[in-house]
Design an enzyme around this catalytic site. Structure first.
Site, mmCIF file in Angstrom:
data_model
loop_
_atom_site.group_PDB
_atom_site.id
_atom_site.type_symbol
_atom_site.label_atom_id
_atom_site.label_comp_id
_atom_site.label_asym_id
_atom_site.label_seq_id
_atom_site.Cartn_x
_atom_site.Cartn_y
_atom_site.Cartn_z
ATOM 1 N N LYS A 207 0.571 -1.030 0.206
ATOM 2 C CA LYS A 207 0.089 0.094 -0.061
ATOM 3 C C LYS A 207 0.842 0.848 -0.097
ATOM 4 O O LYS A 207 2.084 1.395 0.436
ATOM 5 C CB LYS A 207 -0.770 -0.011 0.992
HETATM 6 C C1 E4P Z 1 -8.158 1.823 3.544
HETATM 7 O O1 E4P Z 1 -7.212 1.255 3.478
HETATM 8 C C2 E4P Z 1 -8.010 2.664 5.087
HETATM 9 O O2 E4P Z 1 -7.415 2.267 5.528
HETATM 10 C C3 E4P Z 1 -9.187 3.241 5.081
HETATM 11 O O3 E4P Z 1 -10.273 3.013 4.829
HETATM 12 C C4 E4P Z 1 -9.385 4.824 5.999
HETATM 13 O O4 E4P Z 1 -10.755 4.133 6.999
HETATM 14 P P1 E4P Z 1 -11.709 5.607 8.076
HETATM 15 O O5 E4P Z 1 -11.111 6.785 6.962
HETATM 16 O O6 E4P Z 1 -11.467 5.122 8.451
HETATM 17 O O7 E4P Z 1 -9.500 5.801 8.995
#
Ligand code: E4P
Length: 218
Positions: free
Chosen positions: A87
């Site tokens: 990522k």
């Molecule tokens: C995506 O891969 C992120 O981990 C995640 O969806 C972020 O979400 P949040 O806005 O609830 O922190």
């Protein structure tokens, strides 16, 4: 549409996996910290454990921000397990890193995407997944689902192969709306996945069926 769970909590990952509908897991540094995982080895072991629980793509995020560091870090993450997806944040060096990983057969998830322009760049670099954060867009009074629809349209018109991974999901309704808008994947908290089960008429209907079944059984 694929279902990923968005957590580093092993019990929740296990519970979602046992439903039989889980296709993968996404994590991020905040989610790892929330589970109290401390130290490089602990983080690497945690990813390994997740890979052992779920047979699907597991996103592991780099925490460096320069090209060379991201490549070194991403290679180590990819070595943990064949299902690891590196990522990478949507920054200039991140785009270069995604292109490098793509050219070298390593899957990527381009994270922190908030606009169609960023999604085009991610696709051009060959990202396996692009992650628009729809909940955070809604929090800022824009329309997150609308962005999913816009990216889906652009990718379809242009023939981009990158999969749209709707992230930052806040509710079961978000999942339904993202499915409608053309998301290839939704990564969700366990509560939002389980929220899809709920309908009061199901509960009322089941109670009635069970009550009537008692009559037939005497
Ligand atoms: C995506 O891969 C992120 O981990 C995640 O969806 C972020 O979400 P949040 O806005 O609830 O922190």
């Amino acid at each position: 549409m694929k279902f990923f769970i968005d957590t580093a909590n092993l019990a929740q990952i296990q519970e979602a996996n046992e439903l039989g509908i889980l296709d993968g897991v996404t994590t991020n540094p905040s989610l790892m910290a929330k589970e109290g995982i401390k130290g490089h080895d602990a983080v690497m072991n945690h990813y390994k454990t997740i890979c052992e629980i779920v047979d699907g793509d597991i996103s592991a995020e780099v925490i460096s921000t320069t090209f060379n560091e991201m490549i070194e870090e991403g290679k180590k993450l990819a070595d943990i397990h064949p299902n690891i997806v590196v990522k990478v944040p949507m920054i200039k060096d991140g785009v270069k890193a995604i292109k490098w990983f793509t050219d070298n057969g390593i899957k990527t998830n381009c994270t922190l995407v908030f606009s169609a322009g960023q999604a085009i760049l991610a696709a051009k670099a060959g990202a396996t997944y692009v992650s628009p954060f729809i909940g955070r867009i809604d929090d800022a009074n824009w329309d997150g689902v609308e962005l999913i629809a816009q990216i889906a349209h652009i990718y379809s018109v242009q023939g981009f192969k990158t999969e749209i991974l709707a992230a930052s999901i806040r509710s079961a309704l978000h999942i339904v709306k993202c499915a409608e808008a053309g998301a290839d994947v939704c990564t969700c908290p366990l509560d939002s996945i389980l929220g899809l089960l709920k309908h009061p008429l199901t509960d009322i209907g089941l109670a009635k069926f069970l009550e009537d079944a008692k009559k037939t059984l005497g």
